[in-house]
Design a protein around this motif. Structure first.
Motif, PDB file in Angstrom:
ATOM      1  N   LEU A  31      44.933  62.676  73.439  1.00 36.07           N
ATOM      2  CA  LEU A  31      44.377  61.426  72.928  1.00 36.07           C
ATOM      3  C   LEU A  31      45.216  60.904  71.766  1.00 36.07           C
ATOM      4  O   LEU A  31      45.657  61.668  70.907  1.00 36.07           O
ATOM      5  N   CYS A  32      45.417  59.585  71.763  1.00 39.63           N
ATOM      6  CA  CYS A  32      46.107  58.930  70.653  1.00 39.63           C
ATOM      7  C   CYS A  32      45.310  59.188  69.377  1.00 39.63           C
ATOM      8  O   CYS A  32      44.085  59.088  69.366  1.00 39.63           O
ATOM      9  N   ARG A  33      46.007  59.492  68.310  1.00 40.45           N
ATOM     10  CA  ARG A  33      45.372  59.796  67.028  1.00 40.45           C
ATOM     11  C   ARG A  33      44.632  58.595  66.443  1.00 40.45           C
ATOM     12  O   ARG A  33      43.702  58.742  65.672  1.00 40.45           O
ATOM     13  N   GLU A  34      45.040  57.371  66.842  1.00 44.79           N
ATOM     14  CA  GLU A  34      44.417  56.172  66.277  1.00 44.79           C
ATOM     15  C   GLU A  34      43.345  55.570  67.178  1.00 44.79           C
ATOM     16  O   GLU A  34      42.232  55.330  66.745  1.00 44.79           O
ATOM     17  N   CYS A  35      43.678  55.318  68.455  1.00 46.09           N
ATOM     18  CA  CYS A  35      42.736  54.585  69.314  1.00 46.09           C
ATOM     19  C   CYS A  35      42.039  55.454  70.355  1.00 46.09           C
ATOM     20  O   CYS A  35      41.112  55.001  71.001  1.00 46.09           O
ATOM     21  N   PHE A  36      42.519  56.677  70.551  1.00 43.09           N
ATOM     22  CA  PHE A  36      41.909  57.650  71.468  1.00 43.09           C
ATOM     23  C   PHE A  36      42.121  57.341  72.944  1.00 43.09           C
ATOM     24  O   PHE A  36      41.355  57.783  73.784  1.00 43.09           O
ATOM     25  N   THR A  37      43.171  56.589  73.259  1.00 41.79           N
ATOM     26  CA  THR A  37      43.552  56.435  74.660  1.00 41.79           C
ATOM     27  C   THR A  37      44.417  57.632  75.041  1.00 41.79           C
ATOM     28  O   THR A  37      44.842  58.407  74.178  1.00 41.79           O
ATOM     29  N   LEU A  38      44.680  57.794  76.323  1.00 40.74           N
ATOM     30  CA  LEU A  38      45.523  58.897  76.779  1.00 40.74           C
ATOM     31  C   LEU A  38      46.987  58.553  76.542  1.00 40.74           C
ATOM     32  O   LEU A  38      47.423  57.434  76.821  1.00 40.74           O
ATOM     33  N   THR A  39      47.738  59.518  76.034  1.00 45.49           N
ATOM     34  CA  THR A  39      49.160  59.331  75.759  1.00 45.49           C
ATOM     35  C   THR A  39      49.838  60.699  75.713  1.00 45.49           C
ATOM     36  O   THR A  39      49.175  61.716  75.585  1.00 45.49           O
ATOM     37  N   ASP A  40      51.164  60.692  75.798  1.00 50.32           N
ATOM     38  CA  ASP A  40      51.881  61.952  75.624  1.00 50.32           C
ATOM     39  C   ASP A  40      52.602  61.980  74.271  1.00 50.32           C
ATOM     40  O   ASP A  40      53.427  62.828  74.007  1.00 50.32           O
ATOM     41  N   GLU A  41      52.252  61.022  73.422  1.00 51.40           N
ATOM     42  CA  GLU A  41      52.789  60.952  72.059  1.00 51.40           C
ATOM     43  C   GLU A  41      51.646  61.165  71.070  1.00 51.40           C
ATOM     44  O   GLU A  41      50.487  61.093  71.427  1.00 51.40           O
ATOM     45  N   GLU A  42      51.991  61.373  69.822  1.00 54.86           N
ATOM     46  CA  GLU A  42      50.967  61.480  68.765  1.00 54.86           C
ATOM     47  C   GLU A  42      50.181  60.164  68.656  1.00 54.86           C
ATOM     48  O   GLU A  42      48.978  60.147  68.525  1.00 54.86           O
ATOM     49  N   ILE A  43      50.948  59.055  68.684  1.00 57.94           N
ATOM     50  CA  ILE A  43      50.356  57.713  68.635  1.00 57.94           C
ATOM     51  C   ILE A  43      50.863  56.962  69.870  1.00 57.94           C
ATOM     52  O   ILE A  43      52.056  56.970  70.167  1.00 57.94           O
ATOM     53  N   CYS A  44      49.955  56.289  70.573  1.00 57.82           N
ATOM     54  CA  CYS A  44      50.307  55.611  71.827  1.00 57.82           C
ATOM     55  C   CYS A  44      51.236  54.420  71.577  1.00 57.82           C
ATOM     56  O   CYS A  44      51.346  53.928  70.450  1.00 57.82           O
ATOM     57  N   PRO A  45      51.906  53.919  72.631  1.00 59.37           N
ATOM     58  CA  PRO A  45      52.823  52.775  72.473  1.00 59.37           C
ATOM     59  C   PRO A  45      52.152  51.504  71.951  1.00 59.37           C
ATOM     60  O   PRO A  45      52.792  50.712  71.267  1.00 59.37           O
ATOM     61  N   ILE A  46      50.870  51.302  72.232  1.00 59.08           N
ATOM     62  CA  ILE A  46      50.182  50.097  71.750  1.00 59.08           C
ATOM     63  C   ILE A  46      49.974  50.186  70.238  1.00 59.08           C
ATOM     64  O   ILE A  46      50.300  49.261  69.499  1.00 59.08           O
ATOM     65  N   CYS A  47      49.443  51.314  69.775  1.00 58.23           N
ATOM     66  CA  CYS A  47      49.191  51.483  68.336  1.00 58.23           C
ATOM     67  C   CYS A  47      50.482  51.519  67.521  1.00 58.23           C
ATOM     68  O   CYS A  47      50.490  51.108  66.360  1.00 58.23           O
ATOM     69  N   SER A  48      51.557  52.006  68.117  1.00 57.06           N
ATOM     70  CA  SER A  48      52.818  52.104  67.372  1.00 57.06           C
ATOM     71  C   SER A  48      53.659  50.827  67.462  1.00 57.06           C
ATOM     72  O   SER A  48      54.696  50.722  66.819  1.00 57.06           O
ATOM     73  N   ASN A  49      53.204  49.841  68.228  1.00 57.83           N
ATOM     74  CA  ASN A  49      53.935  48.589  68.385  1.00 57.83           C
ATOM     75  C   ASN A  49      53.692  47.692  67.170  1.00 57.83           C
ATOM     76  O   ASN A  49      52.567  47.247  66.935  1.00 57.83           O
ATOM     77  N   PRO A  50      54.733  47.393  66.381  1.00 59.46           N
ATOM     78  CA  PRO A  50      54.544  46.577  65.171  1.00 59.46           C
ATOM     79  C   PRO A  50      54.126  45.139  65.474  1.00 59.46           C
ATOM     80  O   PRO A  50      53.645  44.434  64.588  1.00 59.46           O
ATOM     81  N   LYS A  51      54.287  44.686  66.720  1.00 62.86           N
ATOM     82  CA  LYS A  51      53.905  43.319  67.084  1.00 62.86           C
ATOM     83  C   LYS A  51      52.406  43.199  67.369  1.00 62.86           C
ATOM     84  O   LYS A  51      51.887  42.096  67.458  1.00 62.86           O
ATOM     85  N   ARG A  52      51.713  44.322  67.513  1.00 62.92           N
ATOM     86  CA  ARG A  52      50.269  44.276  67.780  1.00 62.92           C
ATOM     87  C   ARG A  52      49.516  44.136  66.461  1.00 62.92           C
ATOM     88  O   ARG A  52      49.814  44.817  65.483  1.00 62.92           O
ATOM     89  N   SER A  53      48.510  43.266  66.457  1.00 63.86           N
ATOM     90  CA  SER A  53      47.702  43.046  65.250  1.00 63.86           C
ATOM     91  C   SER A  53      46.648  44.139  65.119  1.00 63.86           C
ATOM     92  O   SER A  53      45.800  44.300  65.992  1.00 63.86           O
TER      93      SER A  53
END
Length: 198
Positions: free
Chosen positions: A57-79
């Motif tokens: 689970l992503c440490r921030e949003c709890f979606t499934l990922t193979d990283e500590e933080i998922c690509p959505i949460c780590s994307n600086p363009k996302r608000s």
């Protein structure tokens, strides 16, 4: 009467245990796998094992990922000022396919369902409230329009409103191409309530 050997039956049995896979689909998949080149079967087995071992689970949003933080949460363009609350990762994926949402998500991991013994403490509401301590302007509640989803939406709304954060609910209504005569009353009622000026 058994038609196949034990190993084929075992493969069919495992495949038919997957959601949405009946016995006929399981047989087709089993024979497809058996006809694949051995290297491809090894790749498939390896991909299954690696996904099971690495996905968390992503440490921030709890979606499934193979990283500590998922690509959505780590994307600086996302608000990070707008959080859409969904029940599952599949719901998140459905919204991402649209390509119109530019905020981040919070995956609850289910919905409140007293008849199934699932209460507010059994989904990730505590984690959501912790996220709201940051600079959040709006929470969009995108739970399903089932009884459980509606119950969860109402509970979240009551939880968040005292914090002064804007809370909105996704609209639901008539599907594109749907005939009005075939649509249930709740959906029609929602469509009427969620109408907008043209």
């Amino acid at each position: 009467m058994e038609f196949y050997s034990n190993k084929i039956n075992k493969l069919i049995e495992y495949l038919s245990g997957l959601p949405g896979i009946g016995s006929k689909s399981a047989q087709r998949l089993a024979f497809h796998i058996l006809n694949m080149p051995e290297d491809d079967v090894k790749e498939l087995a390896g991909a299954l094992y690696e996904a099971k071992k690495s996905v968390r689970l992503c440490r921030e949003c709890f979606t499934l990922t193979d990283e500590e933080i998922c690509p959505i949460c780590s994307n600086p363009k996302r608000s990070k000022r707008i959080i859409m609350v969904v029940e599952t990762t599949r719901d998140l994926a459905a919204y991402e396919k649209i390509g119109k949402y530019e905020g981040v998500y919070h995956v609850l991991g289910g919905a409140i369902s007293p008849q199934d013994g699932i209460g507010p403490a059994d989904i990730r509401l505590k984690e959501l409230m912790e996220r709201l301590e940051g600079d959040v302007e709006e929470v969009i509640i995108a739970t399903n329009s089932s009884l459980q989803g509606e119950t969860t939406a109402m509970y979240i709304s009551r939880l968040i409103k005292p914090a002064g954060i804007k809370v909105s609910r996704i609209a639901s209504g008539v599907p594109v191409g749907g005939d009005l005569e075939n649509i249930d009353e709740v959906t029609l009622s929602r469509a009427l309530e969620g109408r907008r000026e043209l």
